[in-house]
Design a protein around this motif. Structure first.
Motif, PDB file in Angstrom:
ATOM      1  N   LEU A  69      -7.802 -30.311 -31.479  1.00 31.46           N
ATOM      2  CA  LEU A  69      -7.850 -30.570 -30.019  1.00 31.46           C
ATOM      3  C   LEU A  69      -6.540 -29.734 -29.809  1.00 31.46           C
ATOM      4  CD1 LEU A  69      -8.550 -34.518 -29.825  1.00 31.46           C
ATOM      5  CD2 LEU A  69      -9.909 -32.491 -29.496  1.00 31.46           C
ATOM      6  N   THR A  70      -6.953 -28.808 -28.659  1.00 28.44           N
ATOM      7  CA  THR A  70      -5.689 -28.179 -28.250  1.00 28.44           C
ATOM      8  C   THR A  70      -5.488 -27.723 -26.959  1.00 28.44           C
ATOM      9  OG1 THR A  70      -4.740 -25.544 -28.466  1.00 28.44           O
ATOM     10  CG2 THR A  70      -7.055 -25.920 -28.341  1.00 28.44           C
ATOM     11  N   GLN A  71      -4.270 -27.628 -26.346  1.00 24.86           N
ATOM     12  CA  GLN A  71      -3.844 -27.448 -25.015  1.00 24.86           C
ATOM     13  C   GLN A  71      -4.511 -26.132 -24.342  1.00 24.86           C
ATOM     14  OE1 GLN A  71      -1.774 -27.052 -27.456  1.00 24.86           O
ATOM     15  NE2 GLN A  71      -0.359 -25.669 -26.683  1.00 24.86           N
ATOM     16  N   ILE A  72      -4.919 -25.177 -25.098  1.00 23.29           N
ATOM     17  CA  ILE A  72      -5.169 -23.927 -24.723  1.00 23.29           C
ATOM     18  C   ILE A  72      -6.516 -23.828 -24.525  1.00 23.29           C
ATOM     19  CG2 ILE A  72      -5.284 -21.601 -25.430  1.00 23.29           C
ATOM     20  CD1 ILE A  72      -2.980 -22.007 -27.305  1.00 23.29           C
ATOM     21  N   GLY A  73      -6.983 -23.203 -23.362  1.00 22.30           N
ATOM     22  CA  GLY A  73      -8.371 -23.208 -23.003  1.00 22.30           C
ATOM     23  C   GLY A  73      -9.305 -22.304 -23.777  1.00 22.30           C
ATOM     24  N   SER A  74     -10.470 -22.691 -23.727  1.00 21.26           N
ATOM     25  CA  SER A  74     -11.709 -22.047 -24.802  1.00 21.26           C
ATOM     26  C   SER A  74     -11.686 -20.479 -24.139  1.00 21.26           C
ATOM     27  CB  SER A  74     -13.067 -22.666 -24.497  1.00 21.26           C
ATOM     28  OG  SER A  74     -13.243 -22.719 -23.371  1.00 21.26           O
ATOM     29  N   ARG A  75     -11.698 -20.224 -23.114  1.00 23.22           N
ATOM     30  CA  ARG A  75     -11.763 -18.672 -22.661  1.00 23.22           C
ATOM     31  C   ARG A  75     -10.419 -17.966 -23.398  1.00 23.22           C
ATOM     32  NH1 ARG A  75     -13.756 -17.814 -16.552  1.00 23.22           N
ATOM     33  NH2 ARG A  75     -16.040 -18.038 -17.124  1.00 23.22           N
ATOM     34  N   THR A  76      -9.156 -18.536 -23.080  1.00 25.39           N
ATOM     35  CA  THR A  76      -8.159 -17.812 -23.720  1.00 25.39           C
ATOM     36  C   THR A  76      -8.249 -17.878 -25.276  1.00 25.39           C
ATOM     37  OG1 THR A  76      -6.622 -18.709 -22.052  1.00 25.39           O
ATOM     38  CG2 THR A  76      -5.667 -18.023 -24.029  1.00 25.39           C
ATOM     39  N   LEU A  77      -8.604 -18.799 -25.903  1.00 28.21           N
ATOM     40  CA  LEU A  77      -8.936 -18.667 -27.230  1.00 28.21           C
ATOM     41  C   LEU A  77     -10.025 -17.636 -27.839  1.00 28.21           C
ATOM     42  CD1 LEU A  77      -8.608 -22.497 -28.220  1.00 28.21           C
ATOM     43  CD2 LEU A  77      -7.021 -20.618 -28.788  1.00 28.21           C
ATOM     44  N   GLY A  78     -10.971 -17.807 -26.997  1.00 27.88           N
ATOM     45  CA  GLY A  78     -11.885 -16.692 -27.048  1.00 27.88           C
ATOM     46  C   GLY A  78     -11.656 -15.470 -26.975  1.00 27.88           C
ATOM     47  N   LYS A  79     -10.866 -14.986 -25.895  1.00 27.28           N
ATOM     48  CA  LYS A  79     -10.224 -13.703 -25.715  1.00 27.28           C
ATOM     49  C   LYS A  79      -9.431 -13.263 -26.695  1.00 27.28           C
ATOM     50  CE  LYS A  79     -10.539 -13.825 -20.799  1.00 27.28           C
ATOM     51  NZ  LYS A  79      -9.799 -13.957 -19.379  1.00 27.28           N
ATOM     52  N   ARG A  80      -8.608 -14.318 -27.372  1.00 26.40           N
ATOM     53  CA  ARG A  80      -7.707 -13.915 -28.398  1.00 26.40           C
ATOM     54  C   ARG A  80      -8.281 -13.473 -29.753  1.00 26.40           C
ATOM     55  NH1 ARG A  80      -2.889 -18.692 -28.147  1.00 26.40           N
ATOM     56  NH2 ARG A  80      -2.218 -18.163 -26.024  1.00 26.40           N
ATOM     57  N   ALA A  81      -9.356 -14.279 -29.886  1.00 29.92           N
ATOM     58  CA  ALA A  81     -10.254 -14.056 -31.007  1.00 29.92           C
ATOM     59  C   ALA A  81     -10.825 -12.644 -30.940  1.00 29.92           C
ATOM     60  CB  ALA A  81     -11.225 -15.170 -31.192  1.00 29.92           C
ATOM     61  N   VAL A  82     -11.443 -12.091 -29.976  1.00 33.39           N
ATOM     62  CA  VAL A  82     -12.127 -10.884 -29.744  1.00 33.39           C
ATOM     63  C   VAL A  82     -10.954  -9.868 -29.679  1.00 33.39           C
ATOM     64  CG1 VAL A  82     -13.292  -9.496 -28.036  1.00 33.39           C
ATOM     65  CG2 VAL A  82     -13.769 -11.860 -28.530  1.00 33.39           C
ATOM     66  N   SER A  83      -9.680 -10.183 -29.121  1.00 35.23           N
ATOM     67  CA  SER A  83      -8.822  -8.986 -29.264  1.00 35.23           C
ATOM     68  C   SER A  83      -8.032  -8.593 -30.670  1.00 35.23           C
ATOM     69  CB  SER A  83      -7.792  -9.208 -28.227  1.00 35.23           C
ATOM     70  OG  SER A  83      -6.702 -10.227 -28.674  1.00 35.23           O
ATOM     71  N   GLY A  84      -8.068  -9.763 -31.404  1.00 37.45           N
ATOM     72  CA  GLY A  84      -7.554  -9.689 -32.792  1.00 37.45           C
ATOM     73  C   GLY A  84      -5.975  -9.942 -32.723  1.00 37.45           C
ATOM     74  N   LYS A  85      -5.285 -10.359 -31.572  1.00 34.60           N
ATOM     75  CA  LYS A  85      -4.081 -10.377 -31.329  1.00 34.60           C
ATOM     76  C   LYS A  85      -3.600 -11.948 -31.821  1.00 34.60           C
ATOM     77  CE  LYS A  85      -3.458  -6.737 -27.929  1.00 34.60           C
ATOM     78  NZ  LYS A  85      -3.174  -6.574 -26.690  1.00 34.60           N
ATOM     79  N   VAL A  86      -2.781 -12.032 -32.551  1.00 38.91           N
ATOM     80  CA  VAL A  86      -2.152 -13.515 -32.408  1.00 38.91           C
ATOM     81  C   VAL A  86      -1.099 -13.607 -31.621  1.00 38.91           C
ATOM     82  CG1 VAL A  86      -0.856 -14.932 -34.348  1.00 38.91           C
ATOM     83  CG2 VAL A  86      -2.569 -13.293 -35.127  1.00 38.91           C
ATOM     84  N   VAL A  87      -1.220 -14.218 -30.694  1.00 34.43           N
ATOM     85  CA  VAL A  87      -0.447 -14.447 -29.313  1.00 34.43           C
ATOM     86  C   VAL A  87       0.401 -15.891 -29.797  1.00 34.43           C
ATOM     87  CG1 VAL A  87      -0.083 -14.728 -26.871  1.00 34.43           C
ATOM     88  CG2 VAL A  87      -2.000 -13.057 -27.965  1.00 34.43           C
ATOM     89  N   PHE A  88       1.554 -15.863 -29.472  1.00 35.21           N
ATOM     90  CA  PHE A  88       2.382 -17.149 -29.477  1.00 35.21           C
ATOM     91  C   PHE A  88       2.925 -17.528 -28.153  1.00 35.21           C
ATOM     92  CE2 PHE A  88       2.682 -15.381 -33.531  1.00 35.21           C
ATOM     93  CZ  PHE A  88       2.513 -16.525 -34.455  1.00 35.21           C
ATOM     94  N   GLU A  89       2.610 -18.702 -27.877  1.00 29.95           N
ATOM     95  CA  GLU A  89       3.118 -19.181 -26.308  1.00 29.95           C
ATOM     96  C   GLU A  89       4.318 -20.097 -26.524  1.00 29.95           C
ATOM     97  OE1 GLU A  89      -0.257 -21.220 -24.875  1.00 29.95           O
ATOM     98  OE2 GLU A  89      -1.195 -19.451 -23.964  1.00 29.95           O
TER      99      GLU A  89
END
Length: 89
Positions: A69-89
């Protein structure tokens, strides 16, 4: 490739089965049952720290599946997965 899903959790993308919006998915009876069963089985990890916005279902070497369970939205996670970037908040 890895995906940062919140807090200090980074998971290999090859283990991800699905990324789901908690608000939309929780309307379905089967999803509620799945999450309740996962909670009973002890395979739900709440890394949201607050109100969760989405959940990520992953393969796990010691369990059939694990649910984050995460506080990050599914769209944001999906975009991160597609871009291949590991983004830290």
């Amino acid at each position: 490739m890895f995906l940062h899903i919140g807090q200090t959790e980074i998971i290999p993308q090859r283990q991800i089965i699905g990324i789901f919006d908690l608000d939309n998915a929780s309307y379905e009876k089967r999803t509620r049952e799945y999450l309740a069963n996962a909670e009973e089985d002890g395979v739900v990890l709440d890394i949201a720290g607050d109100l969760p916005r989405s959940f990520v279902v992953c393969d796990h070497p010691y369990h059939k599946q694990i649910v984050y369970l995460t506080q990050i939205g599914s769209r944001t996670l999906g975009k991160r997965a597609v871009s291949g970037k590991v983004v830290f908040e």
